[in-house]
Design an enzyme around this catalytic site. Structure first.
Site, PDB file in Angstrom:
ATOM      1  CE  LYS A   3      43.311  34.597  41.755  1.00 50.00           C
ATOM      2  NZ  LYS A   3      42.986  33.505  40.908  1.00 50.00           N
ATOM      3  CE  LYS A  26      37.353  32.529  34.639  1.00 50.16           C
ATOM      4  NZ  LYS A  26      38.769  32.732  34.894  1.00 50.16           N
ATOM      5  CE  LYS A  56      35.324  29.671  40.320  1.00 52.16           C
ATOM      6  NZ  LYS A  56      36.750  29.594  40.410  1.00 52.16           N
TER       7      LYS A  56
HETATM    8  P1  ATP Z   1      39.254  33.662  38.331  1.00 49.74           P
HETATM    9  O1  ATP Z   1      37.890  34.055  38.846  1.00 49.74           O
HETATM   10  O2  ATP Z   1      40.074  34.825  37.817  1.00 49.74           O
HETATM   11  O3  ATP Z   1      39.216  32.483  37.404  1.00 49.74           O
HETATM   12  P2  ATP Z   1      39.746  31.926  40.517  1.00 49.74           P
HETATM   13  O4  ATP Z   1      39.285  32.433  41.826  1.00 49.74           O
HETATM   14  O5  ATP Z   1      38.901  30.931  39.800  1.00 49.74           O
HETATM   15  O6  ATP Z   1      40.029  33.201  39.619  1.00 49.74           O
HETATM   16  P3  ATP Z   1      42.133  30.642  39.566  1.00 49.74           P
HETATM   17  O7  ATP Z   1      43.463  31.322  39.549  1.00 49.74           O
HETATM   18  O8  ATP Z   1      41.370  30.520  38.274  1.00 49.74           O
HETATM   19  O9  ATP Z   1      41.222  31.377  40.666  1.00 49.74           O
HETATM   20  O10 ATP Z   1      42.281  29.197  40.186  1.00 49.74           O
HETATM   21  C1  ATP Z   1      43.351  28.822  41.036  1.00 49.74           C
HETATM   22  C2  ATP Z   1      43.031  27.506  41.724  1.00 49.74           C
HETATM   23  O11 ATP Z   1      42.018  27.712  42.714  1.00 49.74           O
HETATM   24  C3  ATP Z   1      42.476  26.452  40.761  1.00 49.74           C
HETATM   25  O12 ATP Z   1      43.037  25.196  41.122  1.00 49.74           O
HETATM   26  C4  ATP Z   1      41.003  26.455  41.041  1.00 49.74           C
HETATM   27  O13 ATP Z   1      40.412  25.194  40.769  1.00 49.74           O
HETATM   28  C5  ATP Z   1      40.971  26.768  42.531  1.00 49.74           C
HETATM   29  N1  ATP Z   1      39.730  27.421  42.934  1.00 49.74           N
HETATM   30  C6  ATP Z   1      39.265  28.606  42.470  1.00 49.74           C
HETATM   31  N2  ATP Z   1      38.109  28.925  43.083  1.00 49.74           N
HETATM   32  C7  ATP Z   1      37.834  27.905  43.949  1.00 49.74           C
HETATM   33  C8  ATP Z   1      36.768  27.656  44.873  1.00 49.74           C
HETATM   34  N3  ATP Z   1      35.783  28.511  45.040  1.00 49.74           N
HETATM   35  N4  ATP Z   1      36.818  26.513  45.616  1.00 49.74           N
HETATM   36  C9  ATP Z   1      37.826  25.630  45.469  1.00 49.74           C
HETATM   37  N5  ATP Z   1      38.865  25.811  44.610  1.00 49.74           N
HETATM   38  C10 ATP Z   1      38.874  26.932  43.852  1.00 49.74           C
HETATM   39 MG    MG Z   2      39.325  30.342  37.789  1.00 49.08          MG
END
Ligand code: ATP
Ligand code: MG
Length: 332
Positions: free
Chosen positions: A198, A112, A195
């Site tokens: 967001k 990040k 992956k």
């Molecule tokens: P950011 O990029 O802001 O970190 P994020 O998409 O990683 O956002 P989070 O809010 O950090 O989302 O994570 C929420 C949940 O979703 C966590 O349990 C994380 O492990 C899961 N998660 C996030 N991205 C994935 C993915 N691509 N596949 C499976 N699980 C995911």
């Molecule tokens: Mg995340």
């Protein structure tokens, strides 16, 4: 009933399919036989700059999506992290138990902070896994349902729990990650080496749950695959196609092997078209439910206030034990 705890950041207008299949769907399923605490992680969101108005909106949107997905506030305490002050308070105590080098090893921080350079990243981003440990340990849960990217943080959480328990007195339960292998890492549709995320995915690479369903269908149909035509599940050699099969299987309950047989000899177009339809079928009612919940902000806020009160009761009790064991004066 064993407790479960998990959180999600309000860092976008919508959750995406990675969040849904990797984590949130398990939240809904775990409600039956557990005592769940689920929260919107607004303290974590501000580890990177947020517009205050947008953050408030996204926090409510996140809560509405959880309810629309099937998180039931009767059975689950659904709350916003900043409304339970014990999270930040235990976070501080645990920071004082964490080694600098130990925090440095967290790969999420490396990922990040890579873009703007480490110097531009906030100290909060650096220590957020420790706050996350506090989030978990306050509730003494048996399981923490998350995606694969959180495994390392959960290891840190267990290490810190163990350290506190042995330095002072047994206070924390060592939680187990609850990670469903098949959907633990949903990939970016345009860049299947990464992956779906967001904050890091391009708009075309991420399928948002609240997007216009037609736009989502189009993203699925334009997903990056490879130059072959054979539908085969091989995450190493064919990450794009394998990702589509994973999503398809998770959404419809049809096994990956059966899907591979069904699309044998048909090429990628048929697979993508049918998956696009399956996506539309899931997101359309979800979107309607979310928008209806957002129309009644007073109800939503009341659900969250109730959730915060229930969570706060449990969290305060743990924090009181911690403060006592650390040597703070009583009655603060
Ligand atoms: P950011 O990029 O802001 O970190 P994020 O998409 O990683 O956002 P989070 O809010 O950090 O989302 O994570 C929420 C949940 O979703 C966590 O349990 C994380 O492990 C899961 N998660 C996030 N991205 C994935 C993915 N691509 N596949 C499976 N699980 C995911
Ligand atoms: Mg995340």
């Amino acid at each position: 009933r064993p407790r479960v705890l998990s959180g999600i950041q309000p860092t976008a207008d919508s959750f995406h399919f990675g969040n849904y299949l990797g984590a949130l769907r398990q939240w809904v399923d775990l409600q039956d036989e557990h005592e769940p605490f689920f929260f919107v992680a607004d303290l974590h969101a501000i580890t990177v700059e947020q517009d205050p108005k947008v953050l408030r909106q996204r926090t409510r949107r996140a809560a509405a999506q959880l309810l629309a997905m099937g998180v039931d506030p009767e059975r689950s305490a659904v709350f916003v992290q900043s409304q339970v002050p014990a999270h930040a308070q235990l976070g501080w105590v645990l920071q004082c138990l964490t080694g600098f080098g130990e925090a440095r090893r967290m790969t999420q921080f490396k990922d990040k902070s890579a873009k703007g350079g480490e110097g531009a990243a906030s100290v909060g981003l650096f220590t957020y896994p420790v706050l996350q440990a506090a989030d978990v340990l306050l509730y003494r849960p048996a399981f923490v349902p998350v995606g694969e990217d959180q495994r390392q943080h959960l290891e840190l959480t267990r290490d810190l729990a163990q350290r506190f328990n042995s330095r002072y007195k047994k206070t924390f339960r060592l939680p187990e990650p609850y990670i469903l292998k098949a959907t633990a890492k949903i990939l970016d549709l345009q860049d299947p080496a990464r992956k779906m995320s967001k904050s890091a995915s391009s708009p075309a690479g991420i399928v948002d749950m609240l997007d216009d369903p037609k736009a989502s269908a189009k993203k699925v149909r334009s997903a990056v695959t490879d130059s072959e035509t054979e539908v085969r599940f091989d995450p190493e050699a064919k990450p794009g196609v394998s990702n589509l099969l994973t999503i398809f299987s998770a959404l419809t309950g049809t096994g990956v092997d059966e899907l591979v047989q069904r699309y044998d000899g048909q090429g990628y177009g048929a697979l993508k078209g049918d998956l696009a339809d399956a996506v539309v079928e899931v997101v359309t009612p979800f979107r309607d439910r979310t928008l209806a919940l957002l129309d009644d902000a007073a109800h939503l806020d009341a659900v969250l206030a109730d959730g915060a009160a229930r969570a706060g009761e449990v969290a305060e009790r743990t924090l009181a034990d911690v403060y006592d064991r650390v040597g703070f004066l009583p009655g603060g």
